[in-house]
Design an enzyme around this catalytic site. Structure first.
Site, PDB file in Angstrom:
ATOM      1  N   ASP A 171       0.850  -1.317  -0.065  1.00 33.35           N
ATOM      2  CA  ASP A 171      -0.035  -0.074  -0.085  1.00 33.35           C
ATOM      3  C   ASP A 171       0.732   1.159   0.064  1.00 33.35           C
ATOM      4  O   ASP A 171       0.356   2.509  -0.151  1.00 33.35           O
ATOM      5  CB  ASP A 171      -0.769   0.090   1.236  1.00 33.35           C
ATOM      6  CG  ASP A 171      -0.307   0.027   2.581  1.00 33.35           C
ATOM      7  OD1 ASP A 171       0.854   0.056   2.551  1.00 33.35           O
ATOM      8  OD2 ASP A 171      -1.063   0.080   3.641  1.00 33.35           O
ATOM      9  N   TYR A 262      10.736   4.527   2.013  1.00 32.00           N
ATOM     10  CA  TYR A 262      11.717   3.477   2.526  1.00 32.00           C
ATOM     11  C   TYR A 262      12.968   3.492   1.986  1.00 32.00           C
ATOM     12  O   TYR A 262      14.020   3.099   2.660  1.00 32.00           O
ATOM     13  CB  TYR A 262      11.105   2.240   2.284  1.00 32.00           C
ATOM     14  CG  TYR A 262       9.856   1.890   3.075  1.00 32.00           C
ATOM     15  CD1 TYR A 262      10.208   1.379   4.329  1.00 32.00           C
ATOM     16  CD2 TYR A 262       8.672   2.005   2.724  1.00 32.00           C
ATOM     17  CE1 TYR A 262       8.781   1.101   5.059  1.00 32.00           C
ATOM     18  CE2 TYR A 262       7.739   1.621   3.572  1.00 32.00           C
ATOM     19  CZ  TYR A 262       7.496   1.181   4.766  1.00 32.00           C
ATOM     20  OH  TYR A 262       6.665   1.020   5.514  1.00 32.00           O
TER      21      TYR A 262
END
Length: 440
Positions: A171, A262
């Site tokens: 997601d 990330y």
């Protein structure tokens, strides 16, 4: 319109109430006959399950609902499996994060050594889940968003190479698209993204609006000027606000593409370590905040006997994405999503058997991914190093190889030191007894 039977694996997750809300909101577009929550932790799931009974009585009264710890009940005659398991729970996540930090390395749930530990724990249970589902519902779609999705996808592709109804998805690209929508004051459903990479390790090269205009240059300038926040910033813990704020720094240093958040752990591992508290990591933050809020609110609803004024949902994007993906498959919508698939030339200058993350049209026959061609040297080098780590991690699991595990951690950009890798690996082996195969 056909009504579908759905099971949520990991029914006791704090993300489940949001998913239940999304299923209710989409009951006309993706109608359900039956919904089952399945979890091995009966006590935890009961809190969510009792909340769900009240929520559905008020919002979805014709839905057959139950929760169970019996997999034979859970997987019987299902059309869709939504999988969000967390092997080892938050107790093991805390160790995943704190052990690497002892050695000056990133302690994070899905990146670095923590992601390695979590991945090796997840593989066994994910394989068991697929086998159990196929024993009862051979044609069910398994939509998996169990982390770390890259390692899980690689392992499942090796064990079930011909199962075309397993879809691995994350997601975070959807969260980013919604956050770009907030930044631009635009509807993110109108965006047409071009994306490449690995899970939690990718970039948007273009983001077209409905008129075909690329919005990436506009987004960059707005981030440079105003910074960047998640779409649901008001609901997020501080660590997530800090994470999105790092996008500005990443764009200053590597301005070609919009990065997945990330990537901060791989670009700036030393900096990220310096900002982490080894005694209070993200796992502790989740347990103290989101975990506490969700379970307290579920218990309050049960005690009150009504969900009319509940505010239990956290991160609509997560639940909405899963339901919309299922709807696109069920009704052959061929909507565009960013999914994990085998490369096979999509990124033309990396190996074909890589499990890459790219945009795809998603319909009844699964994803039709969109290739991006060649990528330049820097991004190719980044991906190939991470890909080698992921493949060696999965090798280590199946071959029960200490050496492959050591090589994997040595290659990971959050470590890149063999002596540290060995120390971390040895401590992770001790912590994960009973979860990992015995490495020789």
């Amino acid at each position: 319109m056909k009504k579908y039977n759905v099971v949520i694996v990991g029914g006791g997750s704090t993300w489940t109430p949001g998913l239940l809300s999304s299923l209710s909101k989409k009951k006309n577009e993706f109608p359900l006959n039956k919904l089952v929550l399945f979890d091995i932790n009966a006590e935890r799931q009961a809190v969510i399950g009792e909340f769900a009974k009240i929520f559905f009585k008020e919002n979805y009264p014709d839905l057959q609902f139950e929760y169970t710890t019996d997999k034979e009940v859970a997987y019987k005659d299902v059309d869709f499996v939504f999988c969000q398991m967390r092997t080892g729970g938050y107790k093991m996540r805390e160790l995943d994060e704190k052990i690497p930090l002892k050695y000056g390395c990133v302690g994070q749930e899905t990146c670095g050594a923590g992601g390695f530990a979590y991945g090796l724990r997840s593989i066994r249970d994910m394989i068991e889940m697929v086998n159990d589902v196929r024993a009862s519902s051979k044609d069910a779609w398994i939509i998996n968003y169990t982390n770390p999705a890259a390692i899980v996808a690689e392992a499942l592709n090796r064990v079930f190479p011909n199962d075309k109804k397993i879809l691995n998805i994350c997601d975070q690209p959807v969260n980013l698209l919604r956050s770009y929508g907030r930044l631009l004051n635009m509807d993110p459903y109108e965006f047409e993204p071009v994306y490449f990479g690995l899970n939690h390790f990718g970039w948007f090269t273009h983001l077209y609006d409905k008129n075909g205009i690329d919005l990436v240059p506009v987004i960059k300038e707005m981030v440079y000027k105003n910074g960047f926040k998640p779409v649901d910033a008001e609901q997020r813990d501080q660590s997530w606000l800090d994470t999105y704020a790092m996008v500005e720094k990443m764009l200053i240093d590597y301005p070609e593409y919009l990065p997945n958040t990330y990537l901060q752990y791989y670009y700036y591992p030393e900096y990220k370590v310096s900002k982490q508290d080894p005694n209070f990591t993200r796992a502790n933050e989740v347990m103290a905040n989101r975990e506490k809020r969700v379970f307290e609110e579920c218990r309050r609803v049960v005690e009150a006997g009504t969900a009319a004024a509940t505010n239990v949902v956290h991160n609509d994007a997560h639940g909405d994405m899963i339901v919309e993906v299922a709807e696109s498959i069920a009704h052959n919508r061929n909507r565009q999503y960013i999914v994990i698939v085998e490369n096979n030339g999509l990124i033309s200058n990396i190996q074909d058997d890589a499990m890459v993350e790219v945009a795809a049209l998603l319909g009844a026959n699964g994803p039709r991914p969109m290739g991006v061609g060649k990528i330049d040297t820097f991004y190719k080098g980044m991906i190939e190093q991470q890909l080698a780590y992921e493949k060696l991690a999965v090798d280590a699991y199946f071959e029960k190889s200490y050496n492959k595990a050591l090589k994997a951690l040595t290659l990971n950009r959050t470590i890149v030191d063999g002596k540290k890798a060995r120390k971390i690996l040895d401590e992770l082996i001790e912590a994960n007894k009973g979860y990992w195969p015995e490495l020789n």
